[in-house]
Design an enzyme around this catalytic site. Structure first.
Site, PDB file in Angstrom:
ATOM      1  CD1 TRP A 103      -2.145  -2.219   1.737  1.00  0.00           C
ATOM      2  CD2 TRP A 103      -3.038  -1.142  -0.009  1.00  0.00           C
ATOM      3  NE1 TRP A 103      -3.186  -2.977   1.251  1.00  0.00           N
ATOM      4  CE2 TRP A 103      -3.753  -2.348   0.188  1.00  0.00           C
ATOM      5  CE3 TRP A 103      -3.414  -0.308  -1.065  1.00  0.00           C
ATOM      6  CZ2 TRP A 103      -4.818  -2.731  -0.622  1.00  0.00           C
ATOM      7  CZ3 TRP A 103      -4.488  -0.688  -1.873  1.00  0.00           C
ATOM      8  CH2 TRP A 103      -5.172  -1.879  -1.642  1.00  0.00           C
ATOM      9  CG  ASP A 172      -3.284   4.054   3.933  1.00  0.00           C
ATOM     10  OD1 ASP A 172      -4.369   3.907   4.525  1.00  0.00           O
ATOM     11  OD2 ASP A 172      -2.968   3.390   2.924  1.00  0.00           O
ATOM     12  CE  LYS A 196      -8.696  -2.895   3.524  1.00  0.00           C
ATOM     13  NZ  LYS A 196      -8.013  -1.983   2.619  1.00  0.00           N
TER      14      LYS A 196
HETATM   15  C1  LIG Z   1      -7.428  -1.530   1.618  1.00  0.00           C
HETATM   16  C2  LIG Z   1      -6.346  -0.524   1.737  1.00  0.00           C
HETATM   17  C3  LIG Z   1      -6.258   0.582   0.871  1.00  0.00           C
HETATM   18  C4  LIG Z   1      -7.212   0.773  -0.265  1.00  0.00           C
HETATM   19  O1  LIG Z   1      -8.447   1.083   0.210  1.00  0.00           O
HETATM   20  P1  LIG Z   1      -9.689   1.447  -0.727  1.00  0.00           P
HETATM   21  O2  LIG Z   1     -10.629   2.071   0.219  1.00  0.00           O
HETATM   22  O3  LIG Z   1     -10.144   0.165  -1.328  1.00  0.00           O
HETATM   23  O4  LIG Z   1      -9.212   2.404  -1.772  1.00  0.00           O
HETATM   24  C5  LIG Z   1      -5.258   1.498   1.097  1.00  0.00           C
HETATM   25  N1  LIG Z   1      -4.381   1.354   2.101  1.00  0.00           N
HETATM   26  C6  LIG Z   1      -4.430   0.308   2.944  1.00  0.00           C
HETATM   27  C7  LIG Z   1      -3.444   0.206   4.066  1.00  0.00           C
HETATM   28  C8  LIG Z   1      -5.415  -0.656   2.794  1.00  0.00           C
HETATM   29  O5  LIG Z   1      -5.483  -1.690   3.636  1.00  0.00           O
END
Ligand SMILES: *Cc1c(COP(=O)(O)O)cnc(C)c1O
Length: 362
Positions: A103, A172, A196
């Site tokens: 990511w 993030d 998540k």
């Molecule tokens: C799942 C994830 C993303 C992408 O998320 P979306 O909402 O599907 O764009 C980005 N960073 C991390 C750490 C993730 O686990």
């Protein structure tokens, strides 16, 4: 109670049963209005209450100071890879990235469209088996911010130390939002997709220090401009009504169950059950992630052969432990144990792992 499995999916993830049930019970006739919340105007009083409650709960649960604005934006975390860069950096500015895995690399790629980016710490040489200590991060001069991924969902790597190294962070937090407190004094932007640890997919929770809105690095289309989103209370256009509404119920559930500090404790215990099963297995299960960097949300492990791994998944599924496959890019196995996974789910998995090992190791 209808059939429910323990769903270890990395995202979208399992949600509290109570939340799903309440959502179902309200869906057709919301608060006796004779219509569903998803049929109400996004400018009306009922949705306004839903929206404001989500923002208030986030502020309370994460102890977000007044200097930050809380935005709910569509496009997931992926849009924030670009949006954070385009809102914070001029084309001449520079941002450092902690390359902790999948990511982080994607975040860096999209930020590069808008400014100069560089790798301030690189985990690739060690196969992304850990996160850095602050003193290992090498900043170039005139760095505007450092981007970190607080939990690498695919690699199972947790940023165990928030780097306090003289530049603000853009974080993030997609896969560990609301599972750990946030040191706001270090942060300029925290963002994450909801699916998540917050609710259904369709919305990102983006928390921005208001002072960064004062400089405007470039002309931006309205939707992509944090300033415009802030001024309109994230209702510049039609927001993601349904995911935001369900997120509100999840957040309320978190509050009623002790808040972020409590979920942080529980996360350590739940993932600990699975790590204990790995560490007690004499190498039958192997986790490639080192000590402190082991994620409390996504436990990644492997077994001696592909055959054993597929047998494991098949037998686990037959007893209601589902979605244990690793990401397609890395293989192996992964148990995602977010806030809404009950303690019993983690215990059942750990017991299953011990039994499977006993039955399959010589
Ligand atoms: C799942 C994830 C993303 C992408 O998320 P979306 O909402 O599907 O764009 C980005 N960073 C991390 C750490 C993730 O686990």
């Amino acid at each position: 109670m209808p059939k429910r499995v323990y769903n270890f999916c990395p995202g979208p993830c399992t949600l509290p049963y109570e939340v799903l049930e309440e959502t179902q019970s309200e869906l057709v006739n919301y608060k006796d209005t004779g219509m569903s919340i998803i049929e109400h105007s996004h400018r009306g009083k009922h949705y306004d209450e839903v929206h404001c409650e989500v923002v208030d709960l986030v502020r309370e649960l994460l102890a977000v100071p007044d200097e930050f604005t809380i935005l709910l934006i569509q496009g997931g975390a992926t849009l924030q890879f670009a949006m954070s860069a385009m809102n914070l950096l001029t084309p001449d500015d520079k941002a450092g990235f902690v390359n902790s895995g999948h990511w982080a690399k994607l975040a860096m790629k999209d930020a590069k469209v808008y400014a100069n980016v560089y790798t301030a710490w690189d985990g690739s040489a060690e196969n992304f088996s850990r996160s850095p200590k602050a003193e290992e991060i090498e900043l170039e001069s005139d760095t505007s911010y450092l981007h970190v991924t607080t939990n690498e969902t695919i690699g199972g790597v947790r940023l165990f130390e928030w780097p306090d190294i003289g530049v603000p962070l853009v974080a993030d937090m997609s896969s560990d939002y609301l599972s750990r407190p946030i040191p706001w004094e270090l942060i300029n932007v925290a963002y994450g997709g909801a699916q998540k640890n917050i609710g259904p997919s369709g919305v990102a929770l983006v928390i921005v220090r208001k002072s960064v809105l004062e400089t405007k690095p470039r002309e931006l289309p309205s939707y992509l401009d944090y300033r415009r989103q802030h001024e309109s209370g994230s209702r510049f256009n039609t927001p993601a009504v349904f995911p935001i509404y369900v997120a509100g119920k999840v957040l309320k559930y978190y509050k009623e169950h002790g808040g972020v500090e409590e979920f942080a404790k529980i996360a350590r215990i739940k993932s600990g059950h699975v790590y204990d099963a790995i560490d007690a297995s004499d190498g039958f299960y192997d986790c490639p992630v080192q000590g402190e960097s082991r994620s409390f949300m996504n436990v990644v492990f492997r077994m001696p052969s592909d055959k054993l791994q597929s047998d494991f998944q098949e037998q686990a599924e037959s007893v209601g432990l589902v979605n244990l496959g690793g990401h397609r890019s890395v293989g192996g196995l992964r148990a995602s144990i977010y806030n809404s996974m009950p303690m019993e789910g983690a215990e059942t998995l750990a017991n299953f792992m011990s039994e499977f090992r006993a039955a399959n190791s010589k």
